[in-house]
Design a protein around this motif. Structure first.
Motif, PDB file in Angstrom:
ATOM      1  N   ILE A  27     -28.608  -3.588   3.809  1.00 17.72           N
ATOM      2  CA  ILE A  27     -28.511  -4.705   2.854  1.00 17.72           C
ATOM      3  C   ILE A  27     -27.274  -5.558   3.122  1.00 17.72           C
ATOM      4  CG2 ILE A  27     -29.845  -3.580   1.046  1.00 17.72           C
ATOM      5  CD1 ILE A  27     -27.173  -2.905  -0.348  1.00 17.72           C
ATOM      6  N   ALA A  28     -26.731  -5.452   4.342  1.00 17.18           N
ATOM      7  CA  ALA A  28     -25.557  -6.230   4.746  1.00 17.18           C
ATOM      8  C   ALA A  28     -24.403  -6.061   3.770  1.00 17.18           C
ATOM      9  CB  ALA A  28     -25.925  -7.708   4.878  1.00 17.18           C
ATOM     10  N   ALA A  29     -24.226  -4.840   3.252  1.00 15.52           N
ATOM     11  CA  ALA A  29     -23.181  -4.576   2.269  1.00 15.52           C
ATOM     12  C   ALA A  29     -21.947  -3.976   2.940  1.00 15.52           C
ATOM     13  CB  ALA A  29     -23.690  -3.635   1.183  1.00 15.52           C
ATOM     14  N   ARG A  30     -20.789  -4.408   2.489  1.00 16.62           N
ATOM     15  CA  ARG A  30     -19.535  -3.834   2.949  1.00 16.62           C
ATOM     16  C   ARG A  30     -18.466  -4.035   1.883  1.00 16.62           C
ATOM     17  NH1 ARG A  30     -18.186  -6.980   7.066  1.00 16.62           N
ATOM     18  NH2 ARG A  30     -19.230  -5.708   8.631  1.00 16.62           N
ATOM     19  N   ILE A  31     -17.648  -3.028   1.703  1.00 17.35           N
ATOM     20  CA  ILE A  31     -16.446  -3.175   0.901  1.00 17.35           C
ATOM     21  C   ILE A  31     -15.298  -2.633   1.729  1.00 17.35           C
ATOM     22  CG2 ILE A  31     -16.807  -0.963  -0.301  1.00 17.35           C
ATOM     23  CD1 ILE A  31     -15.449  -2.321  -2.745  1.00 17.35           C
ATOM     24  N   SER A  32     -14.197  -3.375   1.796  1.00 21.51           N
ATOM     25  CA  SER A  32     -13.064  -2.961   2.618  1.00 21.51           C
ATOM     26  C   SER A  32     -11.762  -3.193   1.878  1.00 21.51           C
ATOM     27  CB  SER A  32     -13.044  -3.715   3.955  1.00 21.51           C
ATOM     28  OG  SER A  32     -12.815  -5.096   3.742  1.00 21.51           O
ATOM     29  N   LEU A  33     -10.793  -2.348   2.178  1.00 19.61           N
ATOM     30  CA  LEU A  33      -9.456  -2.448   1.595  1.00 19.61           C
ATOM     31  C   LEU A  33      -8.459  -2.391   2.739  1.00 19.61           C
ATOM     32  CD1 LEU A  33      -7.793  -2.516  -1.089  1.00 19.61           C
ATOM     33  CD2 LEU A  33      -7.638  -0.025  -0.881  1.00 19.61           C
ATOM     34  N   THR A  34      -7.561  -3.392   2.808  1.00 21.47           N
ATOM     35  CA  THR A  34      -6.600  -3.472   3.904  1.00 21.47           C
ATOM     36  C   THR A  34      -5.202  -3.702   3.359  1.00 21.47           C
ATOM     37  OG1 THR A  34      -8.279  -4.397   5.387  1.00 21.47           O
ATOM     38  CG2 THR A  34      -5.981  -4.687   6.020  1.00 21.47           C
ATOM     39  N   TYR A  35      -4.252  -2.939   3.889  1.00 23.86           N
ATOM     40  CA  TYR A  35      -2.840  -3.081   3.517  1.00 23.86           C
ATOM     41  C   TYR A  35      -2.060  -3.585   4.725  1.00 23.86           C
ATOM     42  CZ  TYR A  35       1.987  -1.742   2.435  1.00 23.86           C
ATOM     43  OH  TYR A  35       3.347  -1.749   2.234  1.00 23.86           O
ATOM     44  N   ASN A  36      -1.305  -4.675   4.537  1.00 27.62           N
ATOM     45  CA  ASN A  36      -0.384  -5.188   5.540  1.00 27.62           C
ATOM     46  C   ASN A  36       1.038  -4.886   5.096  1.00 27.62           C
ATOM     47  OD1 ASN A  36      -2.010  -6.755   7.570  1.00 27.62           O
ATOM     48  ND2 ASN A  36      -2.693  -7.788   5.708  1.00 27.62           N
ATOM     49  N   SER A  37       1.797  -4.227   5.937  1.00 23.32           N
ATOM     50  CA  SER A  37       3.182  -3.928   5.590  1.00 23.32           C
ATOM     51  C   SER A  37       4.044  -5.185   5.692  1.00 23.32           C
ATOM     52  CB  SER A  37       3.739  -2.853   6.528  1.00 23.32           C
ATOM     53  OG  SER A  37       4.019  -3.403   7.810  1.00 23.32           O
ATOM     54  N   LYS A  38       5.221  -5.131   5.108  1.00 25.33           N
ATOM     55  CA  LYS A  38       6.181  -6.205   5.322  1.00 25.33           C
ATOM     56  C   LYS A  38       6.649  -6.170   6.774  1.00 25.33           C
ATOM     57  CE  LYS A  38      10.324  -3.614   3.950  1.00 25.33           C
ATOM     58  NZ  LYS A  38      11.443  -3.531   2.967  1.00 25.33           N
ATOM     59  N   ILE A  39       7.123  -7.298   7.259  1.00 26.61           N
ATOM     60  CA  ILE A  39       7.698  -7.397   8.600  1.00 26.61           C
ATOM     61  C   ILE A  39       9.123  -7.908   8.460  1.00 26.61           C
ATOM     62  CG2 ILE A  39       7.578  -8.557  10.833  1.00 26.61           C
ATOM     63  CD1 ILE A  39       4.577  -8.620  10.577  1.00 26.61           C
ATOM     64  N   THR A  53      25.760 -15.709  12.556  1.00 25.40           N
ATOM     65  CA  THR A  53      25.616 -14.502  11.744  1.00 25.40           C
ATOM     66  C   THR A  53      24.178 -14.009  11.833  1.00 25.40           C
ATOM     67  OG1 THR A  53      25.151 -15.801   9.762  1.00 25.40           O
ATOM     68  CG2 THR A  53      27.456 -15.212  10.171  1.00 25.40           C
ATOM     69  N   THR A  54      23.882 -12.918  11.155  1.00 24.19           N
ATOM     70  CA  THR A  54      22.525 -12.373  11.137  1.00 24.19           C
ATOM     71  C   THR A  54      21.972 -12.407   9.720  1.00 24.19           C
ATOM     72  OG1 THR A  54      22.994 -10.889  12.990  1.00 24.19           O
ATOM     73  CG2 THR A  54      21.093 -10.357  11.620  1.00 24.19           C
ATOM     74  N   THR A  55      20.753 -12.927   9.584  1.00 19.95           N
ATOM     75  CA  THR A  55      20.072 -12.970   8.294  1.00 19.95           C
ATOM     76  C   THR A  55      18.804 -12.133   8.365  1.00 19.95           C
ATOM     77  OG1 THR A  55      20.876 -15.216   7.882  1.00 19.95           O
ATOM     78  CG2 THR A  55      19.033 -14.454   6.539  1.00 19.95           C
ATOM     79  N   GLU A  56      18.696 -11.151   7.469  1.00 14.62           N
ATOM     80  CA  GLU A  56      17.493 -10.323   7.415  1.00 14.62           C
ATOM     81  C   GLU A  56      16.496 -10.939   6.439  1.00 14.62           C
ATOM     82  OE1 GLU A  56      16.541  -6.226   5.309  1.00 14.62           O
ATOM     83  OE2 GLU A  56      17.645  -5.862   7.189  1.00 14.62           O
ATOM     84  N   VAL A  57      15.271 -11.157   6.908  1.00 21.05           N
ATOM     85  CA  VAL A  57      14.218 -11.751   6.083  1.00 21.05           C
ATOM     86  C   VAL A  57      12.959 -10.903   6.231  1.00 21.05           C
ATOM     87  CG1 VAL A  57      12.776 -13.776   5.656  1.00 21.05           C
ATOM     88  CG2 VAL A  57      15.157 -14.067   6.364  1.00 21.05           C
ATOM     89  N   ASN A  58      12.329 -10.579   5.109  1.00 25.69           N
ATOM     90  CA  ASN A  58      11.076  -9.828   5.109  1.00 25.69           C
ATOM     91  C   ASN A  58       9.911 -10.748   4.788  1.00 25.69           C
ATOM     92  OD1 ASN A  58      12.261  -7.230   5.533  1.00 25.69           O
ATOM     93  ND2 ASN A  58      12.856  -7.190   3.380  1.00 25.69           N
ATOM     94  N   THR A  59       8.950 -10.866   5.707  1.00 20.92           N
ATOM     95  CA  THR A  59       7.694 -11.500   5.317  1.00 20.92           C
ATOM     96  C   THR A  59       6.928 -10.474   4.486  1.00 20.92           C
ATOM     97  OG1 THR A  59       6.652 -10.829   7.395  1.00 20.92           O
ATOM     98  CG2 THR A  59       7.590 -13.034   7.297  1.00 20.92           C
ATOM     99  N   PRO A  60       6.206 -10.908   3.460  1.00 20.50           N
ATOM    100  CA  PRO A  60       5.774  -9.975   2.402  1.00 20.50           C
ATOM    101  C   PRO A  60       4.609  -9.076   2.779  1.00 20.50           C
ATOM    102  CG  PRO A  60       4.951 -12.164   1.964  1.00 20.50           C
ATOM    103  CD  PRO A  60       5.845 -12.298   3.153  1.00 20.50           C
ATOM    104  N   ARG A  61       4.566  -7.926   2.118  1.00 15.32           N
ATOM    105  CA  ARG A  61       3.424  -7.027   2.229  1.00 15.32           C
ATOM    106  C   ARG A  61       2.260  -7.587   1.408  1.00 15.32           C
ATOM    107  NH1 ARG A  61       6.440  -2.076  -0.370  1.00 15.32           N
ATOM    108  NH2 ARG A  61       8.178  -3.330   0.374  1.00 15.32           N
TER     109      ARG A  61
END
Length: 370
Positions: free
Chosen positions: A187-199, A215-223
């Protein structure tokens, strides 16, 4: 049905980009990993946002959001009936905001005149997927991202720091992606769950407060967490949807010299977490032609926002047409989004009112199965 529906929600949104929360421009789709057999694709397009308003001094801000283009690549190799690998190249984050220049900061000048921000990024994701015999599958991989940025703060709204500029040199960071899916192929059915970590990026940073210093700046792209689902509901018809949550509150930019100034320890930008909802329907009309339509909703938050991300929520409609011929599938999508009104602020005080903002986006995706 199967020709049309593989990864349908991600496919639709990936072909028609839109400004999501924070500085997100694309939903970091893994759709290519769910294509049958071996598969390669090229996607490209662009978006034209219009974000304008009036500042606290009565000046017209003009259109502060610049148009942008994008390109993406994906390749998936099936090495056995249960195991496959893939590589995806995309540009998920970006910004190009420019408030028109005015005379030197003062009571007779634009409050944010000369303020600008540019962010560019490219992400490469290497993935693997293992499909079990009970229709459950697991996917995961490593994500590497290259990013750079430049920000200028200017105008009466920034007081004594008007004219501040910072450049963050290109930097690579790594993270991971992991998820699972359940499918009912009949029936072309799909359910998916995906987690992307911060970088996490460590940028070599140059601020004009101390010329020549690095200088050095630490920046996190979001999870983020993305829940997607689709299912056939009638012959040649299916519905699909997704819920995507992004933790933008962990996206902090605190250059050393800027953040050491009194009252500026919070850094250059402060963003709220966002949740984006998508609901749509797809229909196959002939053996070659299918069509899709979806509604996208991102709730509004606090209308006091960063001048570098001057919108608040969105409502959008995406339409797409899919042409399938032998092993080639061409998807063309167009998106119109109404962007929520917002009040850019500095020091907790509103400096402008942005109203009636919107965006048009168009994209093309060419896929080849072999």
């Amino acid at each position: 049905m199967k020709k049309m529906t593989t990864g349908i929600a991600a496919l639709l949104m990936g072909t028609a980009p839109a400004l999501a929360g924070g500085i997100e421009r694309a939903p970091q789709s893994l759709a290519a990993l769910f294509e049958p057999g071996n598969y390669a694709e090229l996607s490209f397009g662009g978006a034209d946002p219009t974000v304008s308003g009036t500042d606290a001094a009565g000046f017209d801000t003009g259109d502060v959001a610049q148009g942008y283009g994008f390109v993406g690549l994906a390749y998936k190799q099936e090495v056995s009936p249960n195991v496959s690998f893939g590589v995806i190249v995309e540009q998920p984050f970006g910004a190009d905001v420019r408030y028109p220049d005015g005379p030197p900061a003062g009571s007779g000048s634009p409050v944010l005149g000369g303020t600008a921000a540019r962010v560019d990024s490219t992400t490469v994701t290497a993935l693997a997927r293992y499909r079990m015999d009970n229709n459950i599958s697991f996917h995961g991989g490593i994500r590497a991202s290259r990013a750079d940025a430049e920000v200028t703060l200017s105008g009466a709204g920034y007081g004594d720091i008007s004219g501040y500029n910072v450049r963050m040199d290109p930097s690579w960071g790594t993270g991971y992606v992991i998820g699972a899916a359940y499918e009912i192929p009949d029936i072309a059915a799909r359910i998916s769950l995906t987690y992307n970590s911060k970088i996490t990026h460590d940028f070599d940073t140059r601020e004009n407060i101390l010329p020549g210093a690095v200088t050095t700046t630490e920046v996190n792209t979001p999870r983020s967490i993305t829940l997607e689902g689709q299912t056939g509901v009638a012959a040649d018809t299916l519905v699909f949807g997704s819920i995507r949550w992004v933790k933008w509150s962990e996206f902090q930019v605190r250059p050393a010299e800027f953040s050491s100034l009194p009252g500026l320890s919070a850094g250059l930008v402060s963003l709220e977490d966002t949740t984006t909802y998508t609901l749509g329907v797809g229909r196959r009309f002939t053996d070659n032609w299918s069509g899709l339509a979806a509604f996208v909703y991102e709730p509004t938050g606090d209308d006091l926002v960063s001048p570098l991300a001057p919108t608040n929520g969105r409502k959008g409609v995406t339409l797409a047409a899919i042409y399938t011929m032998d092993n080639i599938k061409i998807t063309t999508g167009i998106n119109y989004s109404k962007l929520g009104d917002a009040r850019p602020q500095t020091g907790g005080a509103p400096r402008a009112q942005m109203e009636d903002s919107d965006l048009w986006g168009i994209g093309v995706r060419v896929g080849y199965s072999f």
